[in-house]
Design a protein around this motif. Structure first.
Motif, PDB file in Angstrom:
ATOM      1  N   MET A  90       0.747  -1.211   0.105  1.00  0.00           N
ATOM      2  CA  MET A  90       0.007  -0.009   0.050  1.00  0.00           C
ATOM      3  C   MET A  90       0.761   1.193  -0.041  1.00  0.00           C
ATOM      4  N   LEU A  91       0.624   2.342  -0.843  1.00  0.00           N
ATOM      5  CA  LEU A  91       1.407   3.389  -1.171  1.00  0.00           C
ATOM      6  C   LEU A  91       0.517   4.512  -0.725  1.00  0.00           C
ATOM      7  N   ILE A  92       0.702   5.381   0.361  1.00  0.00           N
ATOM      8  CA  ILE A  92       0.146   6.518   0.754  1.00  0.00           C
ATOM      9  C   ILE A  92       0.912   7.838   0.475  1.00  0.00           C
ATOM     10  N   PRO A  93       0.605   8.833   0.049  1.00  0.00           N
ATOM     11  CA  PRO A  93       1.011  10.085  -0.173  1.00  0.00           C
ATOM     12  C   PRO A  93       1.146  10.964   1.034  1.00  0.00           C
ATOM     13  N   THR A  94       2.288  11.359   1.739  1.00  0.00           N
ATOM     14  CA  THR A  94       2.271  12.395   2.962  1.00  0.00           C
ATOM     15  C   THR A  94       1.904  13.650   2.740  1.00  0.00           C
ATOM     16  N   GLU A 153       2.892  -4.820   3.420  1.00  0.00           N
ATOM     17  CA  GLU A 153       3.938  -3.638   3.137  1.00  0.00           C
ATOM     18  C   GLU A 153       3.438  -2.308   2.981  1.00  0.00           C
ATOM     19  N   VAL A 154       3.620  -1.429   3.860  1.00  0.00           N
ATOM     20  CA  VAL A 154       3.473  -0.234   3.907  1.00  0.00           C
ATOM     21  C   VAL A 154       4.451   0.855   3.332  1.00  0.00           C
ATOM     22  N   TYR A 155       4.082   1.805   2.459  1.00  0.00           N
ATOM     23  CA  TYR A 155       5.007   2.835   1.954  1.00  0.00           C
ATOM     24  C   TYR A 155       4.292   4.378   2.051  1.00  0.00           C
ATOM     25  N   GLU A 156       5.396   5.296   2.342  1.00  0.00           N
ATOM     26  CA  GLU A 156       4.915   6.410   2.125  1.00  0.00           C
ATOM     27  C   GLU A 156       5.583   7.281   1.322  1.00  0.00           C
ATOM     28  N   TYR A 157       4.717   7.883   0.430  1.00  0.00           N
ATOM     29  CA  TYR A 157       5.363   8.762  -0.807  1.00  0.00           C
ATOM     30  C   TYR A 157       5.408  10.170  -0.616  1.00  0.00           C
ATOM     31  N   GLU A 193       9.234   5.688   0.843  1.00  0.00           N
ATOM     32  CA  GLU A 193       9.851   5.216   2.195  1.00  0.00           C
ATOM     33  C   GLU A 193       8.735   4.022   2.395  1.00  0.00           C
ATOM     34  N   ARG A 194       9.592   2.780   2.816  1.00  0.00           N
ATOM     35  CA  ARG A 194       8.924   1.564   3.296  1.00  0.00           C
ATOM     36  C   ARG A 194       8.801   1.861   4.961  1.00  0.00           C
ATOM     37  N   ILE A 195       7.758   1.812   5.454  1.00  0.00           N
ATOM     38  CA  ILE A 195       7.573   1.841   6.857  1.00  0.00           C
ATOM     39  C   ILE A 195       8.040   0.768   7.630  1.00  0.00           C
ATOM     40  N   GLU A 196       8.684   0.662   8.708  1.00  0.00           N
ATOM     41  CA  GLU A 196       9.246  -0.403   9.415  1.00  0.00           C
ATOM     42  C   GLU A 196       8.397  -0.455  10.660  1.00  0.00           C
ATOM     43  N   LEU A 197       8.037  -1.909  10.913  1.00  0.00           N
ATOM     44  CA  LEU A 197       7.168  -2.093  11.845  1.00  0.00           C
ATOM     45  C   LEU A 197       7.751  -1.492  13.482  1.00  0.00           C
ATOM     46  N   GLU A 198       8.892  -2.022  13.836  1.00  0.00           N
ATOM     47  CA  GLU A 198       9.665  -1.741  14.861  1.00  0.00           C
ATOM     48  C   GLU A 198       9.870  -0.241  15.239  1.00  0.00           C
ATOM     49  N   LYS A 199      10.311   0.477  14.125  1.00  0.00           N
ATOM     50  CA  LYS A 199      10.693   1.842  14.033  1.00  0.00           C
ATOM     51  C   LYS A 199       8.988   2.446  14.342  1.00  0.00           C
TER      52      LYS A 199
END
Length: 465
Positions: A345-349, A373-377, A437-443
């Motif tokens: 999933m890609l979400i724009p910030t 997998e979550v990505y922020e654009y 940017e792929r968002i990491e779960l722990e971060k």
């Protein structure tokens, strides 16, 4: 004095009781129903006017006619689509207001440098009619160019109709469209508040973006008309989007959608025989036109998205600018990921509604825990609404994955089986994934407490949006 106070108190109690009865008889989800009931019971002075203005998410009106599946085929009983896709297309077509048909000449228009010139050229070549429906129509240079093209067509004797959502285009004045009317065209606001016609639709939006030219070509997707969509608004910044032109019998189905909305707004019914049946293309691409809104009981797009999640075998790519869905959407994505489907999933910030970023982030953790997998654009607003399933199926239109699109707005989206177009979408969007940017779960779990609180608070408003 006390008599007046008592009378006002009695009226407020009567209004509150009426609103509560209306709420209990509605088909709202339990969480939404409970939240509205609390507002009405605990804060009636605020809850009653809020409910009366934005609480309604259902209306009754003339529904969009459904065309029998396969009606454009030489053999109406022959299935549309490949053996593995045909059952999915059939299931979606059986939801209210949807049409299973065929298309040809699919052309992706990923930005205004391709979409605007393509549309304006079609309008300038129009001979019979031009029907334009949009959510946003700005009084700026982008709006001017479209309005001038519509005026030119009207002066040539072409039937021109322009339908614009009044709330989406709240900054645009009716007088702006006077040149079109003077040229012989027609203009109407859609979803206007009209008390004398028993219409109080402050909370409802017609979010569709449909353009039909001569019954031969149509456009559908997420783009509106304004300089921000060209990336020229300094406050909004760079902009990415997605529109598509289509030909073939699917154009008739989109014309029917426009005709239904035009009739609702103006009470003028456009007979199908005058505006359909002009496509002679040898169309062979199966497509289901998915129409959803507060006038249909099936929540067509919500069920369509769940169907496609369940159908996915290898991958599911989700591109939406607004992510604040019902739990059923979250669950469908989680189950797909647990089955071994690669879900991205890609979400724009950068976002024209920044609170939607926090609402979306409030759902990240539960998705990532199940392998999504979550990505922020971060480079631009991405306003396109595109969902890709495996290597042969995609969804494209006006529908976001938020509560408003899924339950309240009028939306139109296409579900299409076509490997060639999926390959083009993959080539286009893989660049977005590479630059996101792929968002990491722990971060993400270790983000500041203030961010977590902001996301949690924003999530409270999802059920009553």
């Amino acid at each position: 004095m006390w008599t007046i106070i008592f009378f006002l108190w009695f009226l407020s109690q009567l209004a509150g009781f009426g609103a509560l009865i209306h709420l209990l008889l509605s088909r709202k989800r339990t969480t939404s129903l409970v939240l509205w009931a609390l507002w009405l019971l605990i804060f009636p002075a605020l809850g009653i006017p809020l409910y009366l203005t934005i609480g309604s998410d259902r209306i009754r009106r003339r529904s969009i006619p459904s065309h029998p599946p396969g009606e454009h085929l030489e053999d109406p009983n022959a299935p549309l689509g490949s053996p593995e896709i045909a059952p999915l297309l059939q299931n979606v077509s059986h939801l209210s207001g949807n049409t299973l048909t065929r298309a040809s000449g699919l052309k992706l228009l990923p930005d205004t440098t391709t979409y605007y010139p393509h549309l304006l050229e079609s309008i300038d070549k129009a001979e019979k009619f031009v029907h334009i429906q949009t959510y946003v129509f700005r009084m700026d240079s982008a709006g001017d160019r479209l309005l001038e093209a519509l005026c030119r067509a009207a002066k040539r004797g072409v039937e021109v109709r322009l339908l614009v959502d009044e709330i989406g285009s709240a900054s645009t004045r009716t007088r702006y469209f006077k040149p079109l009317i003077q040229a012989g065209g027609q203009f109407s606001w859609c979803m206007t508040v009209q008390p004398f016609r028993n219409r109080y639709f402050l909370n409802l939006r017609n979010h569709r973006k449909i353009q039909v030219i001569d019954g031969k070509i149509a456009y559908v997707g997420g783009m509106n008309f304004g300089v921000e969509y060209e990336g020229k608004d300094s406050e909004v910044g760079p902009w990415r989007d997605m529109q598509m032109s289509v030909r073939g019998p699917v154009v008739d189905a989109l014309q029917t959608v426009f005709a239904t909305d035009w009739s609702f707004a103006t009470e003028e019914w456009l007979a199908d025989r005058h505006y359909t049946g002009f496509s002679n293309d040898d169309a062979n691409i199966p497509v289901t036109v998915v129409n959803s809104g507060p006038d249909e009981p099936d929540r067509s797009f919500l069920k369509t998205f769940i169907f496609t999640c369940n159908h996915a075998k290898e991958r599911l790519d989700v591109f939406t600018p607004y992510f604040g869905p019902e739990e059923s959407v979250i669950l469908a994505m989680q189950l797909a990921a647990r089955r071994g489907v690669r879900v991205r999933m890609l979400i724009p910030t950068p976002n024209e509604h920044q609170y939607m970023v926090d609402i979306g982030r409030a759902h990240y953790e539960q998705l990532m825990e199940d392998g999504v997998e979550v990505y922020e654009y971060h480079e631009a607003v991405h306003h396109g609404k595109v969902y890709i399933i495996d290597d042969n199926l995609f969804v494209l239109g006006s529908t976001n994955l938020d509560a408003r699109s899924l339950r309240i707005n009028f939306e139109t989206t296409l579900l299409i089986e076509d490997r060639d177009t999926v390959a083009q979408l993959d080539k286009h969007y893989e660049v977005f994934f590479e630059r996101a940017e792929r968002i990491e779960l722990e971060k993400f779990r270790n983000q500041p407490l203030t961010d977590k609180l902001k996301q949690g608070i924003s999530r409270l408003f999802v059920p009553i949006l």
